[in-house]
Write a protein that holds these residues in place. Structure first.
Motif, short mmCIF file in Angstrom:
data_model
loop_
_atom_site.label_atom_id
_atom_site.label_comp_id
_atom_site.label_asym_id
_atom_site.label_seq_id
_atom_site.Cartn_x
_atom_site.Cartn_y
_atom_site.Cartn_z
N PRO A 1 0.85 -1.15 0.01
CA PRO A 1 0.02 -0.02 0.02
C PRO A 1 0.95 1.20 0.02
CG PRO A 1 0.23 -0.89 2.23
CD PRO A 1 0.97 -1.76 1.21
N PRO A 2 0.29 2.32 -0.15
CA PRO A 2 1.04 3.76 -0.07
C PRO A 2 1.26 4.10 1.45
CG PRO A 2 -1.41 4.13 -0.50
CD PRO A 2 -1.21 2.48 -0.62
N ARG A 3 1.73 5.04 1.74
CA ARG A 3 2.34 5.51 3.06
C ARG A 3 0.95 5.17 4.00
NH1 ARG A 3 6.84 7.07 4.15
NH2 ARG A 3 6.30 8.14 6.05
N ARG A 4 -0.21 5.57 3.60
CA ARG A 4 -1.32 5.34 4.80
C ARG A 4 -1.56 3.92 5.06
NH1 ARG A 4 -3.73 6.26 -0.29
NH2 ARG A 4 -5.15 4.51 -0.83
N GLY A 5 -0.88 2.88 4.62
CA GLY A 5 -1.08 1.56 4.94
C GLY A 5 -2.46 1.02 4.42
N ILE A 6 -2.79 -0.29 4.84
CA ILE A 6 -3.89 -0.93 4.22
C ILE A 6 -5.18 -0.60 5.25
CG2 ILE A 6 -2.77 -2.92 3.48
CD1 ILE A 6 -3.73 -4.57 5.91
N GLY A 7 -5.08 0.06 6.32
CA GLY A 7 -6.29 0.59 7.09
C GLY A 7 -6.76 -0.46 7.48
N PRO A 8 -7.89 -0.05 8.29
CA PRO A 8 -8.67 -1.19 9.29
C PRO A 8 -9.65 -1.84 8.73
CG PRO A 8 -9.67 1.20 9.75
CD PRO A 8 -8.25 1.31 8.81
N GLU A 9 -10.27 -1.47 7.47
CA GLU A 9 -11.13 -2.12 6.67
C GLU A 9 -10.55 -3.59 6.31
OE1 GLU A 9 -15.34 -1.44 3.95
OE2 GLU A 9 -13.31 -0.01 3.76
N LEU A 10 -9.49 -3.31 5.45
CA LEU A 10 -8.96 -4.47 4.58
C LEU A 10 -8.11 -5.23 6.06
CD1 LEU A 10 -8.01 -5.99 2.45
CD2 LEU A 10 -6.09 -4.53 1.87
N ALA A 11 -7.49 -4.68 7.05
CA ALA A 11 -6.73 -5.51 7.71
C ALA A 11 -8.00 -6.25 8.67
CB ALA A 11 -6.08 -4.28 8.93
N GLY A 12 -9.07 -5.77 8.91
CA GLY A 12 -9.77 -6.69 9.48
C GLY A 12 -10.38 -7.70 8.61
N TRP A 13 -10.48 -7.26 7.38
CA TRP A 13 -10.99 -8.71 6.72
C TRP A 13 -9.95 -9.66 6.51
CZ3 TRP A 13 -9.41 -10.96 2.09
CH2 TRP A 13 -10.20 -11.68 1.37
N LEU A 14 -8.55 -9.38 6.23
CA LEU A 14 -7.76 -10.21 6.34
C LEU A 14 -7.52 -11.06 7.61
CD1 LEU A 14 -4.77 -8.16 4.70
CD2 LEU A 14 -5.93 -10.10 3.51
N GLU A 15 -7.86 -10.53 8.61
CA GLU A 15 -7.88 -11.07 10.07
C GLU A 15 -8.92 -11.98 10.30
OE1 GLU A 15 -7.23 -12.18 13.96
OE2 GLU A 15 -5.81 -11.33 12.66
N ARG A 16 -10.12 -11.89 9.36
CA ARG A 16 -11.36 -12.79 9.65
C ARG A 16 -11.14 -13.70 8.32
NH1 ARG A 16 -13.49 -7.73 9.93
NH2 ARG A 16 -14.47 -7.64 7.77
N SER A 17 -10.44 -13.64 7.52
CA SER A 17 -10.28 -14.24 6.42
C SER A 17 -9.40 -15.95 6.69
CB SER A 17 -9.57 -13.78 5.03
OG SER A 17 -8.19 -13.80 5.18
N ASP A 18 -9.67 -16.59 5.61
CA ASP A 18 -8.97 -17.85 5.91
C ASP A 18 -7.65 -18.03 5.17
OD1 ASP A 18 -9.91 -17.79 3.24
OD2 ASP A 18 -10.82 -20.01 3.32
N ALA A 19 -6.88 -16.69 4.88
CA ALA A 19 -5.61 -16.66 4.17
C ALA A 19 -4.64 -17.05 5.25
CB ALA A 19 -5.33 -15.10 3.77
N ARG A 20 -3.53 -17.94 4.88
CA ARG A 20 -2.64 -18.39 5.82
C ARG A 20 -1.29 -17.67 5.99
NH1 ARG A 20 0.86 -22.50 3.76
NH2 ARG A 20 0.20 -23.12 1.58
#
Length: 373
Positions: free
Chosen positions: A306-325
């Motif tokens: 991502p740019p300097r602002r990072g991925i942000g809470p929305e995407l971070a939260g989705w990744l946390e809930r996802s099944d990506a290992r």
């Protein structure tokens, strides 16, 4: 690195220049490690150091002065032009192009733009050098008024610079210090500049982003490829993929790879490279966060750059809930990296490495591999 512009106070862009390069890298790594201290089990690789000089593959030159005596460089605090054609950050192949390009401004009667007076045409000159020594040249203009003159004198410039592959005009009509506008007019048959990195020829279109330090970018993708190979995912997303650097370097037989990038130009560049290499890698233009959270399932590994602002809470939260290992996070700002890591507690950072992408400044790139606990 010695720089007479810095010593004379004309340019202070390299604000860490007075520190030895080794001390600069040590300070950057210390700062990043401090921010990632809540994850003490991270295994840190030795930082990747850049050359002190001649490492930039791109020049972003403000054009000032007059038609008869154009100045390529920056503006000082009073709005006067500072000639930076001999900046030591530029490799010899790039610096050698500035003479003919300066003369071209006079030949084509390209009046440098004066922001305060709101007059003139030529705002910026953007020049990119490929690893093969080819050039992309872009003139950022206020309007299309000088276009015919640029086309008329372009054959002369190509005689002077036979390595010129892509030439284009960008139209930026606003009376603001904005680098470029939306409209791009390509003046050459070639539409892309090929950036060869570790056997992957990334195609770069005029409005596509590319890292300014080719050697460090190569090291970044090489490390990413190695870590992805260890995880051995059968599916991978490259979010904020740019021209597809991570996706294309991490492609492998039996691995489904898809990249998402906001810039349509960059996504097209990535697709061109994939087709040329015969890789079954797909790309699309769109907002990476909105696209990802709309998908019903996640891949085994997600790359985020991502740019300097990072991925942000929305995407971070989705990744946390996802099944990506696993997640491979490439960051240019460890402050937002640490914030995003905190929002993904079951994706623990396992390894990290700092890459000195921007010597003589406080900027860097840090690559982190996260695994699901």
């Amino acid at each position: 690195m010695e720089c007479h512009h810095f010593a004379a106070g004309r340019c202070r862009s390299c604000n860490w220049l007075e520190q030895p390069l080794a001390d600069q890298v040590a300070a950057k790594e210390h700062g990043v490690r401090e921010l990632l201290a809540p994850w003490p089990d991270v295994a840190w690789l030795a930082p990747v150091r850049s050359r002190e000089s001649g490492f930039r593959n791109k020049a972003k030159m403000v054009v000032s002065g007059s038609i008869e005596q154009p100045v390529l460089g920056i503006l000082d605090g009073e709005g006067h032009g500072v000639d930076l054609r001999d900046c030591p950050l530029y490799p010899a192949e790039l610096a050698a192009a500035f003479g003919p390009l300066t003369e071209f401004v006079t030949r084509a009667a390209l009046a440098p733009y004066e922001l305060a007076a709101r007059r003139g045409e030529l705002k910026y000159l953007l020049v990119t050098l490929s690893p093969d020594g080819e050039l992309m040249v872009r003139w950022v203009l206020r309007s299309t008024e000088p276009l015919a003159r640029i086309q008329k004198h372009l054959p002369w410039l190509r005689e002077q610079l036979p390595q010129l592959r892509v030439a284009s005009v960008n139209i930026q009509p606003e009376h603001k210090a904005i680098l470029e506008g939306e409209r791009e007019i390509v003046l050459t048959e070639a539409q892309t500049l090929r950036m060869e990195l570790d056997g992957v020829g990334l195609h770069l279109r005029p409005q596509s982003f590319f890292q300014t330090n080719t050697e460090i970018a190569t090291a970044l993708y090489r490390q990413a490829r190695a870590w992805v190979a260890e995880v051995a995912p059968t599916s991978l997303w490259d979010l904020y993929c740019g021209v597809g650097g991570f996706a294309l370097h991490c492609a492998a037989p039996g691995r489904a790879v898809h990249g998402v990038e906001l810039s349509a130009e960059a996504a097209r560049s990535a697709a061109t490279t994939a087709a040329e290499l015969g890789l079954d890698v797909t790309f699309e233009a769109g907002d990476a966060t909105a696209w990802a959270i709309a998908q019903p399932t996640a891949p085994e590994l997600v790359v985020v750059n991502p740019p300097r602002r990072g991925i942000g809470p929305e995407l971070a939260g989705w990744l946390e809930r996802s099944d990506a290992r696993a997640v491979l996070y490439s960051s240019c700002n460890a402050v937002t990296l640490a914030r995003d890591l905190a929002a993904m507690p079951t994706l623990r950072p396992e390894r990290a490495v700092l890459l000195d992408m921007f010597p003589h400044t406080g900027h860097y790139e840090v690559l982190t591999l996260l695994r699901r606990t």
